[in-house]
Design an enzyme around this catalytic site. Structure first.
Site, mmCIF file in Angstrom:
data_model
loop_
_atom_site.group_PDB
_atom_site.id
_atom_site.type_symbol
_atom_site.label_atom_id
_atom_site.label_comp_id
_atom_site.label_asym_id
_atom_site.label_seq_id
_atom_site.Cartn_x
_atom_site.Cartn_y
_atom_site.Cartn_z
ATOM 1 N N LYS A 59 0.104 -4.483 -1.124
ATOM 2 C CA LYS A 59 -1.011 -3.558 -0.875
ATOM 3 C C LYS A 59 -2.229 -3.897 -1.725
ATOM 4 C CE LYS A 59 -1.265 -1.084 1.541
ATOM 5 N NZ LYS A 59 -1.923 -1.497 2.815
ATOM 6 N N ASP A 90 4.949 -7.318 0.794
ATOM 7 C CA ASP A 90 5.024 -7.461 2.259
ATOM 8 C C ASP A 90 5.403 -8.870 2.666
ATOM 9 O OD1 ASP A 90 3.196 -5.088 1.621
ATOM 10 O OD2 ASP A 90 3.856 -4.795 3.679
ATOM 11 N N ARG A 109 1.507 -5.660 13.431
ATOM 12 C CA ARG A 109 0.853 -5.844 12.119
ATOM 13 C C ARG A 109 1.185 -7.252 11.621
ATOM 14 N NH1 ARG A 109 1.281 -1.154 7.701
ATOM 15 N NH2 ARG A 109 -0.654 -2.115 6.983
ATOM 16 N N ARG A 119 5.208 2.897 8.075
ATOM 17 C CA ARG A 119 4.585 1.800 7.334
ATOM 18 C C ARG A 119 5.531 1.423 6.196
ATOM 19 N NH1 ARG A 119 5.155 3.999 3.006
ATOM 20 N NH2 ARG A 119 3.988 2.296 2.097
ATOM 21 N N GLY A 120 5.191 0.294 5.531
ATOM 22 C CA GLY A 120 6.118 -0.256 4.540
ATOM 23 C C GLY A 120 6.917 -1.354 5.220
ATOM 24 N N ALA A 121 7.014 -2.509 4.540
ATOM 25 C CA ALA A 121 7.559 -3.703 5.203
ATOM 26 C C ALA A 121 8.954 -3.499 5.822
ATOM 27 C CB ALA A 121 7.535 -4.872 4.217
ATOM 28 N N GLN A 157 -1.527 5.844 -0.131
ATOM 29 C CA GLN A 157 -0.057 5.919 -0.022
ATOM 30 C C GLN A 157 0.577 6.414 -1.323
ATOM 31 O OE1 GLN A 157 -1.911 3.365 1.092
ATOM 32 N NE2 GLN A 157 -0.962 2.273 2.774
HETATM 33 O O1 MRU Z 1 0.021 -0.766 4.575
HETATM 34 P P1 MRU Z 1 1.393 -0.319 4.175
HETATM 35 O O2 MRU Z 1 1.437 1.096 3.706
HETATM 36 O O3 MRU Z 1 2.427 -0.641 5.215
HETATM 37 O O4 MRU Z 1 1.720 -1.228 2.916
HETATM 38 C C1 MRU Z 1 2.960 -1.122 2.311
HETATM 39 C C2 MRU Z 1 3.052 -1.864 1.055
HETATM 40 O O5 MRU Z 1 2.146 -2.593 0.684
HETATM 41 C C3 MRU Z 1 4.326 -1.780 0.305
HETATM 42 O O6 MRU Z 1 4.067 -1.911 -1.058
HETATM 43 C C4 MRU Z 1 5.246 -2.907 0.788
HETATM 44 O O7 MRU Z 1 5.546 -2.767 2.136
HETATM 45 C C5 MRU Z 1 6.476 -3.078 0.026
HETATM 46 S S1 MRU Z 1 7.459 -1.636 -0.160
HETATM 47 C C6 MRU Z 1 8.713 -1.610 0.812
#
Ligand code: MRU
Length: 346
Positions: free
Chosen positions: A247, A236, A87, A44-46, A195
């Site tokens: 998030k 994201d 996603r 996870r994470g963009a 997270q």
């Molecule tokens: O749902 P997730 O854990 O994939 O959400 C991730 C986030 O919201 C991060 O803050 C976002 O991807 C930026 S960090 C690289």
């Protein structure tokens, strides 16, 4: 170690669902399994899901039995659709897949089928390597905004785990720490999937950066008490006017920061900026399974009544007026974002 990497003809990823209790890698040989891993948040994470999808597309090339470049391209198109649907909010996912597909379409008539497979893998590896390099550049720009002695609120996880390595907002904090600045991080636990409490705290432990976990509803208290100098988070997707989808909880955090005059920064690679969307209300917001909200326990017992219902939007949109700046690999962007953001996106 990288969060997402290619080894022995397999994609390997750290299983982020079970950290910090256990550190395990999972190996993938099929693009459909990679798409599922993205949906289930193994990764996870963009930027990390963008890199995972890129390697997923490389796997699709090797899974395909095609004996011509044209047939292989058709299989890749279908895999691209599957991966992009995993996603909806983080634009890096579609951005990564589109970048590789564009290269494959361009080279289809110039490469034989095996060379085309190799090209996709090389492109995926390049994208992953670039992610690390971009994060480090971003971190240098962002670290200049941090002063010795700052206490920083950080939301979600934006570290090495959310990227291929190093991180976005947490990468900034990490670089400031390596520069010798004494900083303290208040880690938003980041309900419902935690997270912050699970992943960001785990990363800060590895880096030796002092921190304390706070529940998401405590940030206003600490800011009003004058205990916080900066807020940093990732994103994201960023719309052309600088509105930021991140998030869930980022919006409320930014409102409290604005009210208390605490400078607030989103840290994003330019691959997270979506200039095709004029403003943040156009960003698709993922709504996840309500069980992610309901499954939490208190003192070993379920919190909610057995038949409780819940809502679970995974992201919210912070209007750009609440942001002090947007840190990118090409420098820090300041308002007016609708004018200045375009200048850093190549
Ligand atoms: O749902 P997730 O854990 O994939 O959400 C991730 C986030 O919201 C991060 O803050 C976002 O991807 C930026 S960090 C690289």
């Amino acid at each position: 170690m990288r969060t997402v990497f290619w080894e022995n003809n397999e994609l390997k990823m750290i299983d982020q669902r079970i950290l910090p209790a256990r550190f395990e890698l999972i190996s993938y040989r099929g693009h459909k399994e990679v798409a599922l891993a993205i949906t289930d948040m193994v990764v996870r994470g963009a930027p990390a899901i963008g890199a995972a999808a890129a390697f997923g597309l490389a796997l699709a090339g090797y899974e395909s039995a095609a004996s011509s470049s044209t047939a292989l391209l058709a299989d890749l198109e279908s895999a691209a659709t599957t991966l992009k649907a995993a996603r909806p909010t983080a634009v890096n996912l579609a951005w990564a897949v589109d970048r590789l597909m564009e290269s494959a379409r361009k080279m289809k008539d110039e490469r034989n089928v095996n060379d085309l497979r190799q090209l996709i893998l090389d492109d995926a590896q390049r994208l992953a390597d670039e992610d690390v390099e971009i994060n480090k550049r971003m971190a240098e720009h962002g670290a200049a905004l941090i002063n010795d002695g700052d206490t920083i609120i950080h939301h979600c996880n934006t570290g090495a785990l959310a990227t291929v390595d190093w991180g976005t907002a947490l990468g900034v904090i990490r670089t400031a720490h390596e520069q010798g600045k004494k900083i303290h991080v208040l880690v938003d636990e980041t309900r419902p999937r935690l997270q912050g409490a699970r992943l960001t705290a785990w990363e800060l432990e590895q880096y030796g950066i002092p921190y304390e976990i706070i529940s998401d509803n405590m940030s206003g208290f600490f800011m009003k008490a004058g205990k916080v100098q900066k807020v940093f988070f990732g994103a994201d997707r960023v719309a052309a006017n600088g509105d930021v989808a991140n998030k869930i909880g980022t919006y409320m955090l930014s409102l409290a920061a604005f009210d208390n005059h605490v400078p607030t920064y989103a840290v994003v690679p330019t691959s997270t900026v979506d200039l095709s969307l004029a403003h943040g209300d156009l960003i698709p917001i993922e709504e996840r399974n309500p069980n992610e909200v309901l499954d939490i326990q208190f003192q070993g017992e379920p919190v909610a009544p057995k038949n409780a219902k819940a809502r679970n939007p995974a992201f919210d949109v912070t209007p750009s007026r609440l942001l002090s700046g947007i840190v990118t690999e090409n420098g820090v962007v300041y308002p007016p974002f609708d004018v200045n953001l375009k200048k850093v996106v190549k």
